[in-house]
Enzyme design. Sequence first.
Site, PDB file in Angstrom:
ATOM      1  N   CYS A  58    -109.915  16.411 119.243  1.00 23.18           N
ATOM      2  CA  CYS A  58    -111.046  17.214 119.606  1.00 23.18           C
ATOM      3  C   CYS A  58    -110.422  18.637 119.844  1.00 23.18           C
ATOM      4  O   CYS A  58    -111.059  19.615 119.864  1.00 23.18           O
ATOM      5  CB  CYS A  58    -111.518  16.855 120.883  1.00 23.18           C
ATOM      6  SG  CYS A  58    -110.513  16.234 122.459  1.00 23.18           S
ATOM      7  N   ASN A  59    -109.103  18.844 120.053  1.00 22.93           N
ATOM      8  CA  ASN A  59    -108.470  20.252 120.168  1.00 22.93           C
ATOM      9  C   ASN A  59    -107.747  20.892 119.290  1.00 22.93           C
ATOM     10  O   ASN A  59    -107.453  22.101 119.381  1.00 22.93           O
ATOM     11  CB  ASN A  59    -107.358  19.974 121.452  1.00 22.93           C
ATOM     12  CG  ASN A  59    -108.278  19.867 122.796  1.00 22.93           C
ATOM     13  OD1 ASN A  59    -109.401  20.346 122.944  1.00 22.93           O
ATOM     14  ND2 ASN A  59    -107.743  19.336 123.680  1.00 22.93           N
ATOM     15  N   ARG A  60    -107.648  20.149 117.996  1.00 23.97           N
ATOM     16  CA  ARG A  60    -106.601  20.675 117.155  1.00 23.97           C
ATOM     17  C   ARG A  60    -106.732  19.901 115.754  1.00 23.97           C
ATOM     18  O   ARG A  60    -107.149  18.722 115.883  1.00 23.97           O
ATOM     19  CB  ARG A  60    -105.306  20.780 117.341  1.00 23.97           C
ATOM     20  CG  ARG A  60    -104.522  19.496 117.754  1.00 23.97           C
ATOM     21  CD  ARG A  60    -103.085  19.673 117.982  1.00 23.97           C
ATOM     22  NE  ARG A  60    -102.992  20.232 119.340  1.00 23.97           N
ATOM     23  CZ  ARG A  60    -102.428  21.438 119.672  1.00 23.97           C
ATOM     24  NH1 ARG A  60    -101.917  22.053 118.821  1.00 23.97           N
ATOM     25  NH2 ARG A  60    -102.270  21.500 120.851  1.00 23.97           N
ATOM     26  N   SER A 113    -100.824  21.404 124.975  1.00 19.11           N
ATOM     27  CA  SER A 113    -102.387  20.699 125.079  1.00 19.11           C
ATOM     28  C   SER A 113    -103.219  21.571 125.707  1.00 19.11           C
ATOM     29  O   SER A 113    -102.699  22.435 126.884  1.00 19.11           O
ATOM     30  CB  SER A 113    -102.282  19.430 125.873  1.00 19.11           C
ATOM     31  OG  SER A 113    -101.554  18.299 125.096  1.00 19.11           O
ATOM     32  N   PHE A 119    -101.218  13.514 127.331  1.00 17.67           N
ATOM     33  CA  PHE A 119    -100.433  12.824 126.278  1.00 17.67           C
ATOM     34  C   PHE A 119    -101.126  12.040 125.361  1.00 17.67           C
ATOM     35  O   PHE A 119    -100.726  11.194 124.425  1.00 17.67           O
ATOM     36  CB  PHE A 119     -99.506  11.723 127.142  1.00 17.67           C
ATOM     37  CG  PHE A 119     -98.283  12.498 127.799  1.00 17.67           C
ATOM     38  CD1 PHE A 119     -97.086  13.005 126.722  1.00 17.67           C
ATOM     39  CD2 PHE A 119     -98.249  12.702 128.978  1.00 17.67           C
ATOM     40  CE1 PHE A 119     -96.060  13.631 127.109  1.00 17.67           C
ATOM     41  CE2 PHE A 119     -97.007  13.436 129.587  1.00 17.67           C
ATOM     42  CZ  PHE A 119     -96.083  13.646 128.536  1.00 17.67           C
ATOM     43  N   LYS A 196    -112.050   6.251 122.897  1.00 19.45           N
ATOM     44  CA  LYS A 196    -110.780   6.699 124.097  1.00 19.45           C
ATOM     45  C   LYS A 196    -111.403   7.498 125.250  1.00 19.45           C
ATOM     46  O   LYS A 196    -111.258   7.227 126.361  1.00 19.45           O
ATOM     47  CB  LYS A 196    -109.683   7.103 123.400  1.00 19.45           C
ATOM     48  CG  LYS A 196    -108.411   6.879 124.105  1.00 19.45           C
ATOM     49  CD  LYS A 196    -107.207   6.967 123.207  1.00 19.45           C
ATOM     50  CE  LYS A 196    -105.909   6.725 124.024  1.00 19.45           C
ATOM     51  NZ  LYS A 196    -104.767   6.770 123.364  1.00 19.45           N
ATOM     52  N   ILE A 197    -112.049   8.551 124.761  1.00 18.44           N
ATOM     53  CA  ILE A 197    -112.392   9.481 125.905  1.00 18.44           C
ATOM     54  C   ILE A 197    -113.429   8.860 126.639  1.00 18.44           C
ATOM     55  O   ILE A 197    -113.479   8.866 127.989  1.00 18.44           O
ATOM     56  CB  ILE A 197    -112.831  10.885 125.130  1.00 18.44           C
ATOM     57  CG1 ILE A 197    -111.608  11.599 124.774  1.00 18.44           C
ATOM     58  CG2 ILE A 197    -113.488  11.700 126.293  1.00 18.44           C
ATOM     59  CD1 ILE A 197    -111.835  13.066 124.110  1.00 18.44           C
TER      60      ILE A 197
END
EC number: 1.2.1.70
Length: 418
Positions: A58-60, A113, A119, A196-197
Amino acid sequence: MRNYHISKHNSFYAIGLSYKKADAEVRGKFSLDVPAIDHILGKAKEIGIDGLLAISTCNRTELYGFAQHPYQLIKLLCDQTNGTVEEFQEVAYVYKNHDAISHMFKVGTGLDSQILGDFEIISQIKQGFYRSKKLEMANPFLERLCNAVIQASKRIKNETELSSGATSVAFASVKYILDNVDDISNKNILLFGTGKIGRNTCENLVKHSDNSHITLINRTREKAEDIAGKFQLTVKDYGDLQTEIRKADILVVATGAQLPTVSKALIYTKKPLLVLDLSVPKNVSDDVKELDNVTLVHLDQLSQITDETLSKRKEYVPKAEAIIERVKKDFLKWLETRKFAPVINALKDKLNTMKTEEIDFQTKKIEGFDQIQAEIISDRIIQKITKQFANHLKSNEVDTEDSLELIQKVFQLELHSK
């Protein structure tokens, strides 16, 4: 033996974009699901790219691989996503060789992050490597590098408190709820999506909100039931989504789909509703904001939450960086050795040929010539000579490429690639 090393002719690149310069909408355009990653690896193989790893969270979104020019990797990414090369170049970064290696260490250990020390990313690197290996796009260099990054990540987890305290996207969302919603234990919370989130959010909600009015909905009901069973929560069918949204005070969306799963058309509620979208690309349509009683908060806003946990984590960054440096040093040492191993082996072969010819000549010429003793002495001398060359090549003051070229020229070495 084939060489996989950083050379003058084929460089190792990391290309990508992250939350630092690209907002959720732009990241959404470049996000990759598993079929897209497999497609990129297949295409890379066709155009002769040797070794490629893709990660998308979701971030990269990032590609790590060997290419003549980084544009080859950029084109592969843009051809397979909804983003254009122009959009990519506005927010992208390109790292080469040692910088690309350092970048992967930083990313894989949570130092890059959105929430320091998160992690989650290391499992993405493991999965990315698994896909590359499956499609025969993981060369020994990438394998060794990924293992080194995983090792650094493990050590940082065990030897520092960089990931101490519950800070992650999931925790940030729960913290937002706790800070902004009164009387949380009596509110109805609906969690849509149990990846997972979603799972982590659910766990954090149960732990921190003292709330038992939590309902889970997932497209596949079994997944939701697995989690619900663990915490004694309610599960409803996907078909009940609209009804459940109407009852909810808080809706958390963590569906991980490529297109929005919740839009204005689904929401018919008279009371205030807080909607948290934890997905990239966005899984809640912007038209939801048009509803007066609905507040929509996206992941990017949540990740700006800084708390004591985060400032405490910053203290451990130097220790984490020192661990990375040690692990990276071992990796670079291996890389250097791998770089000159073919030349040293070819040199050894050349000296052994000279030895054999000379011993044959002396055996015929000198009566009672002791061939065994001559072999022992010659082998020891060859060993010492090659060690001298290897030590020379390992030295930091030496231009390895030029030295390798000179050794090959002086001894007229032929490098055999198998």
